[in-house]
Design a protein around this motif. Structure first.
Motif, PDB file in Angstrom:
ATOM      1  N   VAL A   1       0.953  -1.113   0.009  1.00 56.40           N
ATOM      2  CA  VAL A   1      -0.029  -0.057  -0.016  1.00 56.40           C
ATOM      3  C   VAL A   1       1.313   1.765  -0.524  1.00 56.40           C
ATOM      4  O   VAL A   1       0.537   2.156  -0.642  1.00 56.40           O
ATOM      5  CB  VAL A   1      -0.790  -0.358   1.223  1.00 56.40           C
ATOM      6  CG1 VAL A   1      -1.715   1.573   1.621  1.00 56.40           C
ATOM      7  CG2 VAL A   1      -1.642  -0.787   0.657  1.00 56.40           C
ATOM      8  N   LYS A   2       2.214   1.045   0.811  1.00 55.53           N
ATOM      9  CA  LYS A   2       2.935   2.833   0.943  1.00 55.53           C
ATOM     10  C   LYS A   2       3.648   2.844  -0.447  1.00 55.53           C
ATOM     11  O   LYS A   2       3.355   3.991  -1.294  1.00 55.53           O
ATOM     12  CB  LYS A   2       4.023   2.208   2.119  1.00 55.53           C
ATOM     13  CG  LYS A   2       5.096   3.310   2.318  1.00 55.53           C
ATOM     14  CD  LYS A   2       5.850   2.846   3.016  1.00 55.53           C
ATOM     15  CE  LYS A   2       7.583   3.354   3.081  1.00 55.53           C
ATOM     16  NZ  LYS A   2       8.472   2.598   1.455  1.00 55.53           N
ATOM     17  N   GLU A   3       3.934   1.504  -0.987  1.00 57.14           N
ATOM     18  CA  GLU A   3       4.368   1.531  -2.600  1.00 57.14           C
ATOM     19  C   GLU A   3       3.353   2.351  -3.064  1.00 57.14           C
ATOM     20  O   GLU A   3       3.728   3.413  -4.502  1.00 57.14           O
ATOM     21  CB  GLU A   3       5.153  -0.198  -2.844  1.00 57.14           C
ATOM     22  CG  GLU A   3       6.534  -0.519  -2.138  1.00 57.14           C
ATOM     23  CD  GLU A   3       7.946   0.525  -2.314  1.00 57.14           C
ATOM     24  OE1 GLU A   3       8.425   1.260  -2.843  1.00 57.14           O
ATOM     25  OE2 GLU A   3       8.510   1.554  -0.983  1.00 57.14           O
ATOM     26  N   LEU A   4       2.700   1.748  -3.564  1.00 60.03           N
ATOM     27  CA  LEU A   4       1.229   2.063  -4.625  1.00 60.03           C
ATOM     28  C   LEU A   4       0.743   3.777  -4.374  1.00 60.03           C
ATOM     29  O   LEU A   4       0.554   4.147  -5.393  1.00 60.03           O
ATOM     30  CB  LEU A   4       0.174   1.212  -4.269  1.00 60.03           C
ATOM     31  CG  LEU A   4       0.127  -0.240  -4.835  1.00 60.03           C
ATOM     32  CD1 LEU A   4      -0.362  -1.209  -4.305  1.00 60.03           C
ATOM     33  CD2 LEU A   4       1.033  -0.303  -6.593  1.00 60.03           C
ATOM     34  N   GLY A   5       1.248   4.517  -3.188  1.00 62.08           N
ATOM     35  CA  GLY A   5       0.946   5.541  -2.890  1.00 62.08           C
ATOM     36  C   GLY A   5      -0.119   5.204  -2.579  1.00 62.08           C
ATOM     37  O   GLY A   5      -1.201   6.285  -2.468  1.00 62.08           O
ATOM     38  N   ALA A   6      -1.561   4.367  -2.150  1.00 64.84           N
ATOM     39  CA  ALA A   6      -2.032   3.707  -1.697  1.00 64.84           C
ATOM     40  C   ALA A   6      -2.964   4.249  -0.732  1.00 64.84           C
ATOM     41  O   ALA A   6      -2.011   4.664   0.197  1.00 64.84           O
ATOM     42  CB  ALA A   6      -2.987   2.448  -2.003  1.00 64.84           C
ATOM     43  N   LEU A   7      -4.474   3.391  -0.278  1.00 62.80           N
ATOM     44  CA  LEU A   7      -4.730   3.805   1.023  1.00 62.80           C
ATOM     45  C   LEU A   7      -6.070   2.617   1.693  1.00 62.80           C
ATOM     46  O   LEU A   7      -6.009   2.453   1.028  1.00 62.80           O
ATOM     47  CB  LEU A   7      -5.735   5.259   1.644  1.00 62.80           C
ATOM     48  CG  LEU A   7      -5.619   6.868   1.451  1.00 62.80           C
ATOM     49  CD1 LEU A   7      -6.846   7.468   1.278  1.00 62.80           C
ATOM     50  CD2 LEU A   7      -4.489   7.275   2.098  1.00 62.80           C
ATOM     51  N   HIS A   8      -5.891   2.524   2.686  1.00 59.96           N
ATOM     52  CA  HIS A   8      -6.001   1.069   3.161  1.00 59.96           C
ATOM     53  C   HIS A   8      -7.473   1.755   3.417  1.00 59.96           C
ATOM     54  O   HIS A   8      -7.761   2.392   3.890  1.00 59.96           O
ATOM     55  CB  HIS A   8      -5.535   0.867   4.612  1.00 59.96           C
ATOM     56  CG  HIS A   8      -4.094   0.764   4.560  1.00 59.96           C
ATOM     57  ND1 HIS A   8      -3.400  -0.965   4.166  1.00 59.96           N
ATOM     58  CD2 HIS A   8      -2.555   1.627   4.812  1.00 59.96           C
ATOM     59  CE1 HIS A   8      -2.430  -0.772   4.871  1.00 59.96           C
ATOM     60  NE2 HIS A   8      -1.888   0.047   5.076  1.00 59.96           N
TER      61      HIS A   8
ATOM     62  N   GLU B   1     -11.634  -0.125   4.249  1.00 55.90           N
ATOM     63  CA  GLU B   1     -12.225  -1.574   4.666  1.00 55.90           C
ATOM     64  C   GLU B   1     -11.999  -2.368   3.116  1.00 55.90           C
ATOM     65  O   GLU B   1     -12.300  -3.939   3.585  1.00 55.90           O
ATOM     66  CB  GLU B   1     -13.318  -1.259   4.834  1.00 55.90           C
ATOM     67  CG  GLU B   1     -14.224  -1.988   6.039  1.00 55.90           C
ATOM     68  CD  GLU B   1     -15.599  -2.023   5.979  1.00 55.90           C
ATOM     69  OE1 GLU B   1     -16.621  -2.896   6.992  1.00 55.90           O
ATOM     70  OE2 GLU B   1     -15.680  -0.609   6.492  1.00 55.90           O
ATOM     71  N   GLY B   2     -12.367  -2.413   2.455  1.00 62.93           N
ATOM     72  CA  GLY B   2     -13.189  -3.382   1.465  1.00 62.93           C
ATOM     73  C   GLY B   2     -11.693  -3.833   0.720  1.00 62.93           C
ATOM     74  O   GLY B   2     -11.270  -4.796  -0.278  1.00 62.93           O
ATOM     75  N   ARG B   3     -10.447  -3.595   0.925  1.00 65.11           N
ATOM     76  CA  ARG B   3      -9.496  -3.785   0.670  1.00 65.11           C
ATOM     77  C   ARG B   3      -9.282  -3.395  -1.615  1.00 65.11           C
ATOM     78  O   ARG B   3      -7.969  -4.171  -2.238  1.00 65.11           O
ATOM     79  CB  ARG B   3      -8.670  -4.655   1.113  1.00 65.11           C
ATOM     80  CG  ARG B   3      -9.368  -5.213   2.289  1.00 65.11           C
ATOM     81  CD  ARG B   3      -8.850  -6.380   2.767  1.00 65.11           C
ATOM     82  NE  ARG B   3      -7.202  -6.372   2.437  1.00 65.11           N
ATOM     83  CZ  ARG B   3      -6.169  -7.962   2.596  1.00 65.11           C
ATOM     84  NH1 ARG B   3      -6.673  -8.861   2.948  1.00 65.11           N
ATOM     85  NH2 ARG B   3      -5.356  -7.946   2.624  1.00 65.11           N
ATOM     86  N   ALA B   4     -10.486  -2.837  -1.747  1.00 64.41           N
ATOM     87  CA  ALA B   4      -9.889  -2.018  -3.217  1.00 64.41           C
ATOM     88  C   ALA B   4      -8.437  -2.266  -3.532  1.00 64.41           C
ATOM     89  O   ALA B   4      -8.236  -1.969  -4.933  1.00 64.41           O
ATOM     90  CB  ALA B   4     -10.749  -1.366  -3.361  1.00 64.41           C
ATOM     91  N   GLU B   5      -8.101  -1.132  -2.139  1.00 69.71           N
ATOM     92  CA  GLU B   5      -6.043  -1.030  -3.014  1.00 69.71           C
ATOM     93  C   GLU B   5      -5.113  -2.171  -3.601  1.00 69.71           C
ATOM     94  O   GLU B   5      -4.658  -2.103  -3.907  1.00 69.71           O
ATOM     95  CB  GLU B   5      -5.723   0.004  -2.132  1.00 69.71           C
ATOM     96  CG  GLU B   5      -5.306  -0.528  -1.153  1.00 69.71           C
ATOM     97  CD  GLU B   5      -6.978  -0.601  -0.293  1.00 69.71           C
ATOM     98  OE1 GLU B   5      -6.966  -1.385   1.136  1.00 69.71           O
ATOM     99  OE2 GLU B   5      -7.788  -0.253  -0.145  1.00 69.71           O
ATOM    100  N   VAL B   6      -5.731  -3.413  -3.159  1.00 65.61           N
ATOM    101  CA  VAL B   6      -4.805  -4.580  -2.976  1.00 65.61           C
ATOM    102  C   VAL B   6      -5.370  -5.260  -3.977  1.00 65.61           C
ATOM    103  O   VAL B   6      -4.961  -6.706  -3.802  1.00 65.61           O
ATOM    104  CB  VAL B   6      -4.033  -4.934  -1.724  1.00 65.61           C
ATOM    105  CG1 VAL B   6      -3.562  -3.886  -0.689  1.00 65.61           C
ATOM    106  CG2 VAL B   6      -4.853  -5.076  -0.713  1.00 65.61           C
TER     107      VAL B   6
ATOM    108  N   SER C   1      -3.110  -7.497  -7.051  1.00 69.97           N
ATOM    109  CA  SER C   1      -2.286  -7.453  -6.476  1.00 69.97           C
ATOM    110  C   SER C   1      -2.489  -9.146  -5.343  1.00 69.97           C
ATOM    111  O   SER C   1      -2.163  -9.685  -6.091  1.00 69.97           O
ATOM    112  CB  SER C   1      -1.970  -6.468  -5.316  1.00 69.97           C
ATOM    113  OG  SER C   1      -1.765  -5.255  -6.419  1.00 69.97           O
ATOM    114  N   LEU C   2      -3.725  -8.830  -4.517  1.00 72.75           N
ATOM    115  CA  LEU C   2      -4.016  -9.882  -4.115  1.00 72.75           C
ATOM    116  C   LEU C   2      -4.674 -11.206  -4.918  1.00 72.75           C
ATOM    117  O   LEU C   2      -4.023 -12.828  -5.199  1.00 72.75           O
ATOM    118  CB  LEU C   2      -5.376  -9.878  -3.245  1.00 72.75           C
ATOM    119  CG  LEU C   2      -4.598  -8.882  -1.753  1.00 72.75           C
ATOM    120  CD1 LEU C   2      -5.757  -9.157  -0.948  1.00 72.75           C
ATOM    121  CD2 LEU C   2      -3.290  -9.863  -1.263  1.00 72.75           C
ATOM    122  N   GLY C   3      -4.923 -10.897  -5.963  1.00 73.35           N
ATOM    123  CA  GLY C   3      -5.630 -11.883  -6.840  1.00 73.35           C
ATOM    124  C   GLY C   3      -4.726 -12.197  -7.826  1.00 73.35           C
ATOM    125  O   GLY C   3      -4.213 -13.570  -8.122  1.00 73.35           O
TER     126      GLY C   3
END
Length: 292
Positions: free
Chosen positions: A157-164, A166-171, A174-176
């Motif tokens: 998340v840090k490297e992506l410049g994203a935000l945590h 609840e639904g974890r859309a930001e990752v 990557s997870l999939g």
């Protein structure tokens, strides 16, 4: 037990510089432990922590729990010494941070071989950088020593410049992608940590999402998270009872020369039976660990 049959519902990070924490780990209901020499240890404590973890591995006493060690990366001044010292002790696995490409694992493997690491000591690759995620397919096929992907979602998340969220859309992408690569090459795969360790409802929801996606278990940062992870990633009594009935019904159907059974009004085919047998084996392995 075989590597793929081993339960990994709960995989707890334990700080390698704290003797009391390492002693406590011997009695915790975690399926697996990651004795951490990287993020949990400050620069001035690195060498002392390495010595403490080596001594801890030498003493043993962890029962059937899987014991792994996260080393510092080879791009640090401590990485090579970590790998040589830990590999010689023969833990279940060495956890390698920030794996970007197959070459990273090959370098670790050479050091492990030089240190006389047993063949049974595997490598776990932390997937926590954008380039590492993009190279997941190649990393998954890098070496037979590789047994598991560990998602490092905080770093990602840090490297992506994203935000945590609840639904974890930001990752989710990557997870999939890592799930596909892991399953394509017969690897286990662990979901990233949930940071708010006192938030039981949030932890439960995060574990449930990971289980629904197909992860084998969740990495944890605090013992308070263990019971929830074990419950969410482990089969319930009802799950085991249904699985046994599915297997029995299918075997009875096959004995009659038929291909499909029906249990509780639902079709049971060979693919369902494979899943049911895996669940039963997991339940038996968990019971064995608890008894041991």
């Amino acid at each position: 037990m075989s590597d793929l049959a081993r339960p990994r519902r709960s995989v707890l990070y334990m700080p390698g510089a704290k003797a009391r924490a390492l002693e406590k780990a011997r009695g915790l209901p975690a399926d697996s432990l990651i004795l951490d020499l990287e993020d949990a240890v400050g620069p001035t404590e690195k060498e002392a922590a390495r010595e403490l973890v080596v001594q801890t591995l030498k003493e043993g006493g962890f029962g059937l729990r899987e014991v792994t060690v996260r080393v510092n990366g080879l791009d640090t001044e401590w990485g090579e010494a970590d790998i040589r010292a830990i590999a010689a002790m023969g833990p279940d696995a060495i956890v390698v941070p920030k794996v970007n490409a197959p070459a990273d694992l090959h370098a670790v493997e050479r050091l492990m071989d030089d240190a006389g690491a047993p063949a049974a000591t595997k490598i776990w690759a932390m997937m926590e950088t954008p380039i590492g995620i993009l190279n997941a397919r190649e990393i998954a096929a890098a070496t037979p020593r590789l047994a598991c992907f560990v998602m490092g979602t905080n770093d990602l998340v840090k490297e992506l410049g994203a935000l945590h969220t609840e639904g974890r859309a930001e990752v989710m992408t990557s997870l999939g992608w890592c799930l596909l690569a892991a399953r394509a090459h017969g690897l286990a795969i662990l979901d990233g940590v949930y940071n708010a360790y006192q938030d039981e409802a949030g932890n439960r929801a995060a574990c449930r999402l990971g289980r629904e996606m197909g992860f084998d278990g969740k990495t944890l940062i605090h013992p308070a998270q263990l019971d929830i992870a074990n419950a969410e990633f482990g089969p319930s009594e009802a799950d085991v009872e249904l699985a046994k009935r599915q297997v029995a019904a299918f075997e009875e159907t096959r004995a009659k020369g038929e291909a499909v059974a029906v249990v509780d009004g639902k079709i049971v085919e060979n693919l369902h039976v494979e899943t049911a047998k895996k669940l039963i084996a997991q339940a038996e392995a968990i019971a064995k660990m608890q008894a041991g």
